[in-house]
Design a protein around this motif. Structure first.
Motif, PDB file in Angstrom:
ATOM      1  N   GLU A   1      16.928   2.343 -21.506  1.00  0.00           N
ATOM      2  CA  GLU A   1      16.154   3.204 -20.617  1.00  0.00           C
ATOM      3  C   GLU A   1      15.464   4.333 -21.390  1.00  0.00           C
ATOM      4  O   GLU A   1      14.481   4.908 -20.932  1.00  0.00           O
TER       5      GLU A   1
ATOM      6  N   ASN B   1       4.441  18.366 -17.158  1.00  0.00           N
ATOM      7  CA  ASN B   1       3.640  17.230 -16.729  1.00  0.00           C
ATOM      8  C   ASN B   1       4.559  16.205 -16.078  1.00  0.00           C
ATOM      9  O   ASN B   1       5.343  15.546 -16.763  1.00  0.00           O
ATOM     10  N   GLY B   2       4.448  16.100 -14.775  1.00  0.00           N
ATOM     11  CA  GLY B   2       5.346  15.232 -14.011  1.00  0.00           C
ATOM     12  C   GLY B   2       5.209  13.754 -14.341  1.00  0.00           C
ATOM     13  O   GLY B   2       6.096  12.963 -14.005  1.00  0.00           O
ATOM     14  N   GLU B   3       4.121  13.387 -14.985  1.00  0.00           N
ATOM     15  CA  GLU B   3       3.932  11.980 -15.361  1.00  0.00           C
ATOM     16  C   GLU B   3       4.827  11.604 -16.535  1.00  0.00           C
ATOM     17  O   GLU B   3       5.024  10.432 -16.813  1.00  0.00           O
ATOM     18  N   ARG B   4       5.292  12.596 -17.256  1.00  0.00           N
ATOM     19  CA  ARG B   4       6.049  12.317 -18.485  1.00  0.00           C
ATOM     20  C   ARG B   4       7.505  12.732 -18.392  1.00  0.00           C
ATOM     21  O   ARG B   4       8.183  12.859 -19.397  1.00  0.00           O
ATOM     22  N   ILE B   5       7.949  13.012 -17.174  1.00  0.00           N
ATOM     23  CA  ILE B   5       9.350  13.434 -17.017  1.00  0.00           C
ATOM     24  C   ILE B   5       9.998  12.625 -15.895  1.00  0.00           C
ATOM     25  O   ILE B   5       9.395  12.442 -14.838  1.00  0.00           O
ATOM     26  N   SER B   6      11.189  12.140 -16.148  1.00  0.00           N
ATOM     27  CA  SER B   6      11.975  11.558 -15.054  1.00  0.00           C
ATOM     28  C   SER B   6      13.391  12.129 -15.141  1.00  0.00           C
ATOM     29  O   SER B   6      13.770  12.734 -16.153  1.00  0.00           O
ATOM     30  N   VAL B   7      14.118  11.944 -14.053  1.00  0.00           N
ATOM     31  CA  VAL B   7      15.444  12.555 -13.956  1.00  0.00           C
ATOM     32  C   VAL B   7      16.475  11.481 -13.634  1.00  0.00           C
ATOM     33  O   VAL B   7      16.197  10.550 -12.873  1.00  0.00           O
TER      34      VAL B   7
ATOM     35  N   THR C   1      10.660   7.302 -25.046  1.00  0.00           N
ATOM     36  CA  THR C   1      11.391   8.075 -24.039  1.00  0.00           C
ATOM     37  C   THR C   1      12.626   8.679 -24.696  1.00  0.00           C
ATOM     38  O   THR C   1      13.415   7.968 -25.321  1.00  0.00           O
TER      39      THR C   1
ATOM     40  N   HIS D   1       5.271   3.954 -26.248  1.00  0.00           N
ATOM     41  CA  HIS D   1       5.650   5.232 -25.641  1.00  0.00           C
ATOM     42  C   HIS D   1       7.138   5.433 -25.882  1.00  0.00           C
ATOM     43  O   HIS D   1       7.912   4.504 -25.718  1.00  0.00           O
TER      44      HIS D   1
ATOM     45  N   HIS E   1       8.024  10.684 -23.530  1.00  0.00           N
ATOM     46  CA  HIS E   1       8.485  10.898 -22.158  1.00  0.00           C
ATOM     47  C   HIS E   1       9.910  11.440 -22.205  1.00  0.00           C
ATOM     48  O   HIS E   1      10.687  11.044 -23.077  1.00  0.00           O
TER      49      HIS E   1
ATOM     50  N   LEU F   1       4.182  18.722 -22.186  1.00  0.00           N
ATOM     51  CA  LEU F   1       2.831  19.289 -22.278  1.00  0.00           C
ATOM     52  C   LEU F   1       2.226  19.059 -23.663  1.00  0.00           C
ATOM     53  O   LEU F   1       1.014  18.934 -23.797  1.00  0.00           O
TER      54      LEU F   1
END
Lengths: 348, 344
Positions: free
Chosen positions: B101, B59-65, B9, B7, B39, B33
Motif C-alpha cells: 500500500e 494537497n488532498g490529492e496526494r494524501i490519504s489516511v 507513497t 508515484h 503521496h 505541496l
C-alpha cells in the motif's frame, strides 16, 4: 437538445453559475507580469482547470440546465474567452464580464478589486428571471470572496439574511451606492425560495478546507473537479458513467491517476460527505462494458483503490452540522485578498 | 525486491512523536505541496489527523489516511507494547508497506517499536543476516554532489553483537545508502577500531577488515578510530550496535556539553559574551551545517522495504525531509543496490 427545444427552450430546471479565472481557467495574476501575460494570451494558450470543461459538458447533457458565467475578467477579453469556451465545447447562456475600464474612467478604484459589489448584483439580477423552482449549483475559487458572496446570495434569496446584515456587508465590502442599490432592487424582485444546493470552491491556492467551515456543509472546498463530480453524483445531478467520463478526461489530459482520484474520494469521505451510495453506483458503472475505462487502469485496480480508501477510515463520522452563517463575523472574507483587513485564519 | 514506481507513497506513522500527531501531519502536508510525485499515507488516529489536516495547507490529492486507533509511546517496551497493541500506528503502517500500500515507512516514534515492526512485516534482503540502524553525524568535511556534511554510522543499536559477516553487510548497505542519498559516487567506507592497523581490534573486526579489503565495488579505506568520526575521515563508519550506540551517545553528550559551556560562557563574563557575539555568524553557519532537521532521519538498512526513523523531536520540516529521503531511497532502488553490492 432537439430542434424545437433550441427554438423554444424549456425553462431551466437547474442553473450552474461559474466564475472563470482560477475556477474554470488556470489563471495566474499574482504579479504585474502575470497580469499582462494573461491579458495578452490567445484563446488556445489558455488552459482550463482539469475536468472543468468535461464537468460543464456533462451537466449540460440533460438539456434542462442553464450555464451562467460571471467573471472578474475585463469586458475587453470577451472575444478571447468566448473563443476558449468554444474550443472546449462549452456552451453558455449568460456571460457577464467586469467593466474595469468604465470603473477606471469613473474613478471607482475600489470596484476594480472589489468582488461583492460586482458579483452579488450580477447573480441576483440573473436570478430575477429564473423560475422559482430552478435549483442552483455555484462554482468559485478560494482566490477572492466567492464562498462569501455565493453563500450570501443563497441566504438572501432564501430569506435567511435581513436587510441590516446586508447593509453592513455591502458597506464593509466597499460597495458603491449604485451597486448596493442594484443589490437591493434585484433582491426585492426575487420570490423567497431556497434553490442553492451546493457551492463548490476550487482550492486553487490550497486554502485549508477548515477556512470554509463557517459557511456550513453547503460549501464544499474541492481540490479538483472529480470531487465536484462525486458530490454532484450523490446529489443526483450526474450519473455514475458521467462521473467516469470526467475522471477519464482528467487522467488523459492532466496526469491524474488512480492514486490522486482515490485520495480525492477519500478526502471527501473524511470531511463527512455521504458518498457511500455514490461509490456503489460508481463501482457498478465500472463493472459494465465501458471502453472509456481502458484509458485508466484495469477496472479491478480502480475498484480496489476506492474500496481500500473507504475501508481504511473505519467508522464514518457524522455529516457536518447545518448552521446559520454569521456574515457579520465573516465580513473580512468579503474583502479582496490583498486587502489589509482580510483574515485567512481557519475558523472553528 | 520492489521495482521502481512512478508515484511513491510514503506511510507516515503519525502517532508517538515527541511533538504529537499534528507535527507529523504538518510535515506530510508540506511534502504534499512540495513533491508532486510523492503521496503520503497517514497512519494513526483518524479524527486527530482529520482535524489537523483540515486547518493546514495541503494537497488532498496526494494524501490519504489509514485509521489506527492505538500507538506505542516513547517510554514503552517495544516487544511488550507491540504484543499488546497489534493495531498500533507503527505496526499498521509497517503492515501496509509490506502489503504494497506504500513503498516506505517514516516514523518519529519509539525506535525499538519501529525496528521490531519492520522485523515482523518486512523481509531481510538476501545476503543480509541482520538489519542495521544507521545514524547521520555532522562532520568537518563535506561529501558528494550535495556537499553533504553528514557521515553515516552503522549500526547504532539494532544488532548488539555483530559478526564479521554482519559488519561486511553493514559496509555494503551503508555504502549503497551514501551513494544514493548523498549522491556520493564512491563513499569512503571504514571500520571503527582501536587503531588504524589491519590487525587491530577484536577478531571479528580483523576478519571483517580482511574480507572488506578483498571486495570489489566498495571503497574500503581501512580502520578508523573514534577521533576520526567528527573529523569526517570516512563517509560510512561501520561498527556493531553496542559500540555504535556508545559512540553515538558520547557524541551527543559532547555536543550538549559544548552547548552548555557556551551558555555558561555567555552568562559568566562580558568579554566572553562579546567574543561569542563576534563569532555569531560562524555559530549560525555551524548550526546550519549541523541542522539534523535538514537531513530528515536515519534509515534502518537491510530490509526489502525502506524505513526512515525520524528523530522523536522532529518538527514538520524534518518529517517532510524524512519523506523525501525515503522516496529517494525507493526511487533509486536502495534494496537492489544493496543486493548487488553484496554479490560483488
Amino acid at each position: 437538445m432537439s430542434l424545437p427545444d433550441r427554438i423554444d427552450p424549456p425553462p431551466p430546471r437547474r442553473i450552474y453559475r461559474w466564475d472563470l479565472d482560477k475556477t474554470y481557467l488556470q489563471t495566474d495574476f499574482e504579479s504585474l507580469r502575470d497580469l499582462f501575460r494573461t491579458a495578452f494570451q490567445k484563446a488556445h494558450e489558455k488552459v482550463a482547470v482539469p475536468g472543468a470543461s468535461a464537468l460543464i459538458r456533462e451537466l449540460a447533457e440533460q438539456g434542462d440546465s442553464r450555464l451562467c458565467i460571471v467573471s472578474g475578467s475585463p469586458k475587453q477579453m470577451r472575444a478571447v474567452l468566448e473563443e476558449k469556451l468554444k474550443l472546449d465545447g462549452v456552451q453558455w447562456d449568460e456571460f457577464v464580464l467586469k467593466d474595469n475600464v468604465g470603473n477606471l474612467l469613473r474613478g471607482r478604484f475600489r470596484a476594480l478589486r472589489g468582488q461583492v459589489g460586482y458579483k452579488l448584483p450580477a447573480i441576483l439580477e440573473s436570478r430575477v428571471n429564473a423560475p422559482v423552482e430552478a435549483e442552483e449549483v455555484l462554482f468559485g475559487d478560494d482566490a477572492e470572496a466567492d464562498a462569501f458572496i455565493y453563500s450570501l446570495y443563497a441566504d438572501l434569496i432564501a430569506g435567511r439574511v435581513d436587510e441590516r446584515v446586508l447593509s453592513q456587508v455591502l458597506e464593509a465590502g466597499g460597495v458603491y451606492p449604485d451597486d448596493a442599490a442594484r443589490v437591493h432592487e434585484a433582491w426585492k424582485k426575487i420570490p423567497i425560495a431556497d434553490p442553492v444546493r451546493r457551492i463548490f470552491i476550487h482550492l486553487d491556492r490550497l486554502t485549508p478546507p477548515a477556512h470554509f467551515t463557517p459557511y456550513g456543509p453547503r460549501v464544499v472546498p474541492i481540490f479538483n473537479y472529480f470531487q465536484a463530480a462525486l458530490v454532484l453524483l450523490a446529489d443526483g445531478h450526474l450519473t455514475a458513467p458521467q462521473v467516469l467520463k470526467i475522471a477519464v478526461e482528467m487522467v488523459q489530459t492532466a496526469g491524474h491517476n488512480i492514486i490522486t482520484l482515490s485520495n480525492s474520494f477519500q478526502d471527501l469521505l473524511r470531511r463527512g460527505l455521504p458518498l457511500q451510495q455514490a461509490a456503489i453506483a460508481l463501482s457498478q458503472a465500472m463493472e459494465g462494458p465501458n471502453a472509456l475505462l481502458k484509458a485508466m487502469r484495469p477496472v479491478p485496480d480502480i475498484l480496489a483503490a476506492f474500496s481500500k480508501r473507504l475501508a481504511a477510515l473505519g467508522t464514518q463520522p457524522p455529516p457536518p452540522r447545518v448552521q446559520a452563517v454569521d456574515y457579520v463575523s465573516l465580513i473580512s472574507h468579503a474583502l479582496p485578498r490583498t486587502h489589509k483587513g482580510r483574515t485567512l485564519k481557519p475558523q472553528s | 525486491m520492489v521495482g521502481k514506481p512512478q508515484h511513491i507513497t510514503i506511510a507516515f506513522d503519525v502517532m508517538g512523536s515527541d511533538h504529537g500527531p499534528a507535527e507529523v501531519v504538518r510535515g506530510a502536508a508540506q511534502l504534499s505541496l512540495e513533491s508532486p510525485h510523492i503521496h503520503a499515507l497517514l497512519v494513526g488516529d483518524r479524527p486527530v489527523i482529520d482535524e489537523a489536516l483540515a486547518g493546514i495547507k495541503h494537497n488532498g490529492e496526494r494524501i490519504s489516511v489509514h485509521h489506527a486507533g492505538d500507538y506505542v509511546g516513547m517510554d514503552e517496551k517495544p516487544g511488550e507494547a507491540l504484543a499488546r497493541k497489534p493495531e498500533s500506528s507503527v505496526a499498521v503502517a509497517a503492515r501496509l508497506v509490506a502489503e504494497g500500500e506504500a513503498h516506505a515507512l517514516v516514523s518519529a516514534g519509539n525506535t525499538g517499536a519501529g525496528v521490531l515492526a519492520c522485523k515482523r512485516h518486512f523481509q531481510l534482503i538476501p545476503g543480509v543476516r541482520r538489519a542495521a540502524l544507521a545514524t547521520v553525524y555532522p562532520t568537518r568535511g563535506v561529501r558528494g554532489a550535495k556537499q553533504d556534511p553528514f557521515s553515516l554510522i552503522l549500526d547504532v543499536g539494532a544488532t548488539v553483537e555483530a559478526t564479521a559477516e554482519d559488519l561486511v553487510a553493514f559496509a555494503v548497505m551503508g555504502s549503497a545508502y551514501a551513494r544514493i542519498i548523498s549522491r556520493n559516487e564512491r563513499p569512503k567506507v571504514a571500520l571503527l577500531s582501536n587503531g588504524v592497523e589491519p590487525q587491530k581490534g577484536p577478531p571479528r573486526v580483523v576478519e571483517a577488515h580482511q574480507r572488506l579489503s578483498q571486495m570489489t565495488g566498495l571503497n574500503f579505506t581501512g580502520n578508523v578510530e573514534g577521533i576520526d568520526i567528527p573529523r569526517g575521515t570516512a563517509d560510512v563508519i561501520v561498527t556493531d550496535g553496542f559500540v555504535g550506540n556508545v559512540c553515538l551517545k558520547m557524541l551527543e553528550g559532547v555536543h550538549d556539553t559544548v552547548m552548555e559551556l557556551a551558555q555558561y560562557a555567555y552568562k559568566e563574563s562580558l568579554r566572553w559574551r562579546a567574543g561569542l557575539a563576534m563569532l555569531s555568524s560562524g555559530i549560525e553557519r555551524l548550526k546550519d551545517i549541523t541542522d539534523w532537521e535538514q537531513y530528515g532521519g536515519a534509515p534502518i538498512l537491510g530490509f526489502d522495504r525502506i524505513f526512515i526513523k525520524a528523530h522523536g523531536r522532529s518538527r514538520a520540516r524534518a518529517i517532510a525531509n524524512a519523506g523525501k529521503v525515503a522516496a529517494k531511497a525507493v526511487a533509486n532502488e536502495l534494496g537492489t543496490a544493496i543486493q548487488e553490492g553484496l554479490a560483488k
